[in-house]
Write an enzyme that holds these catalytic residues in place. Sequence first.
Site, PDB file in Angstrom:
ATOM      1  N   ASP A 148       0.070   4.307  -1.385  1.00 16.16           N
ATOM      2  CA  ASP A 148       0.560   5.610  -0.916  1.00 16.16           C
ATOM      3  C   ASP A 148       0.805   6.541  -2.094  1.00 16.16           C
ATOM      4  O   ASP A 148       1.894   7.087  -2.272  1.00 16.16           O
ATOM      5  CB  ASP A 148       1.828   5.423  -0.082  1.00 16.16           C
ATOM      6  CG  ASP A 148       1.582   4.557   1.140  1.00 16.16           C
ATOM      7  OD1 ASP A 148       1.568   5.097   2.246  1.00 16.16           O
ATOM      8  OD2 ASP A 148       1.375   3.339   0.973  1.00 16.16           O
ATOM      9  N   ASP A 175      -3.955   4.929   1.423  1.00 18.10           N
ATOM     10  CA  ASP A 175      -3.349   6.260   1.307  1.00 18.10           C
ATOM     11  C   ASP A 175      -3.477   6.771  -0.125  1.00 18.10           C
ATOM     12  O   ASP A 175      -2.544   6.666  -0.925  1.00 18.10           O
ATOM     13  CB  ASP A 175      -1.901   6.260   1.781  1.00 18.10           C
ATOM     14  CG  ASP A 175      -1.785   6.286   3.294  1.00 18.10           C
ATOM     15  OD1 ASP A 175      -2.833   6.323   3.968  1.00 18.10           O
ATOM     16  OD2 ASP A 175      -0.652   6.272   3.807  1.00 18.10           O
ATOM     17  N   ASN A 208      -3.992   5.091   6.747  1.00 17.92           N
ATOM     18  CA  ASN A 208      -4.122   5.999   7.878  1.00 17.92           C
ATOM     19  C   ASN A 208      -4.448   7.425   7.456  1.00 17.92           C
ATOM     20  O   ASN A 208      -5.078   8.186   8.197  1.00 17.92           O
ATOM     21  CB  ASN A 208      -2.843   5.983   8.724  1.00 17.92           C
ATOM     22  CG  ASN A 208      -1.596   6.267   7.919  1.00 17.92           C
ATOM     23  OD1 ASN A 208      -1.281   5.533   6.989  1.00 17.92           O
ATOM     24  ND2 ASN A 208      -0.873   7.328   8.259  1.00 17.92           N
ATOM     25  N   HIS A 302       7.501   2.793  10.464  1.00 17.78           N
ATOM     26  CA  HIS A 302       6.285   2.066  10.858  1.00 17.78           C
ATOM     27  C   HIS A 302       6.584   0.655  11.344  1.00 17.78           C
ATOM     28  O   HIS A 302       5.766  -0.259  11.167  1.00 17.78           O
ATOM     29  CB  HIS A 302       5.284   2.031   9.695  1.00 17.78           C
ATOM     30  CG  HIS A 302       4.954   3.392   9.157  1.00 17.78           C
ATOM     31  ND1 HIS A 302       4.373   4.366   9.931  1.00 17.78           N
ATOM     32  CD2 HIS A 302       5.134   3.938   7.923  1.00 17.78           C
ATOM     33  CE1 HIS A 302       4.200   5.466   9.199  1.00 17.78           C
ATOM     34  NE2 HIS A 302       4.659   5.235   7.990  1.00 17.78           N
ATOM     35  N   HIS A 329       1.895   1.811   3.203  1.00 17.85           N
ATOM     36  CA  HIS A 329       2.278   2.466   4.455  1.00 17.85           C
ATOM     37  C   HIS A 329       3.758   2.831   4.521  1.00 17.85           C
ATOM     38  O   HIS A 329       4.113   3.979   4.801  1.00 17.85           O
ATOM     39  CB  HIS A 329       1.886   1.584   5.638  1.00 17.85           C
ATOM     40  CG  HIS A 329       1.733   2.326   6.931  1.00 17.85           C
ATOM     41  ND1 HIS A 329       1.252   3.615   7.009  1.00 17.85           N
ATOM     42  CD2 HIS A 329       1.992   1.950   8.221  1.00 17.85           C
ATOM     43  CE1 HIS A 329       1.213   3.997   8.268  1.00 17.85           C
ATOM     44  NE2 HIS A 329       1.661   3.010   9.029  1.00 17.85           N
ATOM     45  N   VAL A 330       4.637   1.868   4.288  1.00 23.02           N
ATOM     46  CA  VAL A 330       6.074   2.146   4.268  1.00 23.02           C
ATOM     47  C   VAL A 330       6.443   2.636   2.871  1.00 23.02           C
ATOM     48  O   VAL A 330       6.176   1.973   1.879  1.00 23.02           O
ATOM     49  CB  VAL A 330       6.888   0.886   4.617  1.00 23.02           C
ATOM     50  CG1 VAL A 330       8.384   1.157   4.479  1.00 23.02           C
ATOM     51  CG2 VAL A 330       6.561   0.425   6.032  1.00 23.02           C
ATOM     52  N   HIS A 331       7.084   3.789   2.796  1.00 24.82           N
ATOM     53  CA  HIS A 331       7.344   4.433   1.506  1.00 24.82           C
ATOM     54  C   HIS A 331       8.629   3.904   0.875  1.00 24.82           C
ATOM     55  O   HIS A 331       9.628   4.615   0.721  1.00 24.82           O
ATOM     56  CB  HIS A 331       7.394   5.950   1.683  1.00 24.82           C
ATOM     57  CG  HIS A 331       6.135   6.502   2.271  1.00 24.82           C
ATOM     58  ND1 HIS A 331       6.078   7.720   2.907  1.00 24.82           N
ATOM     59  CD2 HIS A 331       4.878   5.995   2.325  1.00 24.82           C
ATOM     60  CE1 HIS A 331       4.835   7.944   3.328  1.00 24.82           C
ATOM     61  NE2 HIS A 331       4.100   6.906   2.995  1.00 24.82           N
TER      62      HIS A 331
END
Length: 434
Positions: A148, A175, A208, A302, A329-331
Site C-alpha cells: 500500500d 496497491d 484493489n 477490511h 490492504h490494511v493500513h
Amino acid sequence: MKKFGLFLRFTLLFLCPFLSQADVPQLRREPPRPIVFVPHDRSKSDPQQVHVSLAGKDHMRVTYITEDKKVESVVEYGKTPGKYDKKTTGESTSYKYFFYSSGKIHHVKIGPLEPNTTYYYKCGCNGPEFSFKTPPSSFPVEFAIVGDLGQTEWTAATLAQIKSQDYDVFLLPGDLSYADTNQPLWDSFGRLVEPLASKRPWMVTQGNHEIEFFPIIEHTTFKSYNSRWLMPYTESLSESNLYYSFDVAGIHTIMLGSYTDFDTESDQYQWLQADLAKVDRKTTPWVIVLLHAPWYNTNEAHEGEGESMREAMESLLFNARVDVVFAGHVHAYERFKRVYKNKADQCGPIYITIGDGGNREGLATSFQNPPSPLSVFREPSFGHGRLKVIDEKRAHWSWHRNNDSNTLLADEVWLESLSALSSCWPSGQSHDEL
C-alpha cells in the site's frame, strides 16, 4: 499541469465512488499527507519510470516508458560504466484509458546475468545511464517489504528510509500508485520510485486499487497495472500476470492474486497447487507468499475480506509448509503467530500485515479488543519491513516504524524454516510428498 489538475478533481469527485473496496469512510484514520506528483523533466525520447524485475533464472526485465513512440525497445548493458558489450531488443505496448493515452511502454528481458553483480545499462539508446545489482545466488539474502505504497509525503519518507540501507529484492503485496483511474498518477508513481526500482528488482502483486474498473467506460480490469508492471508469470508457467513465482537463492517466493478467481476450480488454484508441488525443500528451504487482502487480521479495516480466499487456499500453503505469508490492504502493521485454521500451529505460516507504506488514505487505527491471542504485535503506523534470510535454517524479520525523517526498529523476531523442523514432516514422508 492545468489539465492534470482538472483530471484529478474530476476523478476524485466522480470516479472514485465506483472503485472496488477503496475507502472505508466509517473508519477513523490518521490525517493523510499531500500527494507527491513527480513531473516528467526529460526529453520525449529519454526513458522515464525505469524499473527492473526478475525474469526467470539469471535474467532481469528492464521496463521503461518514452513519450516518443519511435524510440526502440532496446537495452545496452555491461559491467563497466559507459561500456556496453551486450544489447538486447525487447517488446513494447501501450494502452488507452478514457481520455488518457499512455506513452510507449518498453519491456526488455536481458541475460544471462551473473549473480551479485552490478550492471550498467542504457534504455532506448537515449538518456542517462542506470545501474542495478543482481541478487546473490546463495545466502544471506535480504528483502525489503512494504505494501500500500501510494505517493504521498509519507511514501517519500518510507522510500528514503528503505534506500538508506541496502537490500537485494523489493517485495510489494499490492496497491502501488493509488492512481484509481487517474492515469497521470501512474506516470508520477513510476518517476517517484525510479531511483530505487531502477537499481534493485521490484516484485509486485496487485491490490484493489489496481482494478480500475469503471462502468460503461472501462470494463478491462488491471489494464494499467498489467501494461506497466510485467512480472515473470510466463517464466513460472502461470496464465496470468496477477499470480506468479520466482526463486532467489534458496527462497521460493509466490505472489498470489486476491482479486482474480481463487476457488478450487480456478486457474490460480490449479497453478498454485502445481507450483508448490515442484518445490524441493532440500535445495529451496524457504517458501514465502505475498497477497493483498490478509487472511488473518484483527484490525476493524477490511475485516473478513480475505476469508473466502483463506478457506479455499490455506490448506495448500499449510501442507507445503510455507514459512511466512505477507499481506497489505490494511493500513497498519500486524504480526501473528504460526497459524492454521484460526488456531496456533507450529507447522503453519507466520502471517504478517505490512500495508503501511504511506498511502493517501491514512492509517487504520482501530483494532479489535480484546486482542486475539494469535496476534503478537500490532501498531497503526507507517513503516516497512525487512526479511534477512541468513541461511537454510535462520531468518530475521524486522519492522521499522516511519517516524518522519527517522526509521525506528519497532518489532523483530528470529524465524526458523519449517523445512528444518522434523516434527512438521510426517515420519516416512518426504518433503516433496507432503
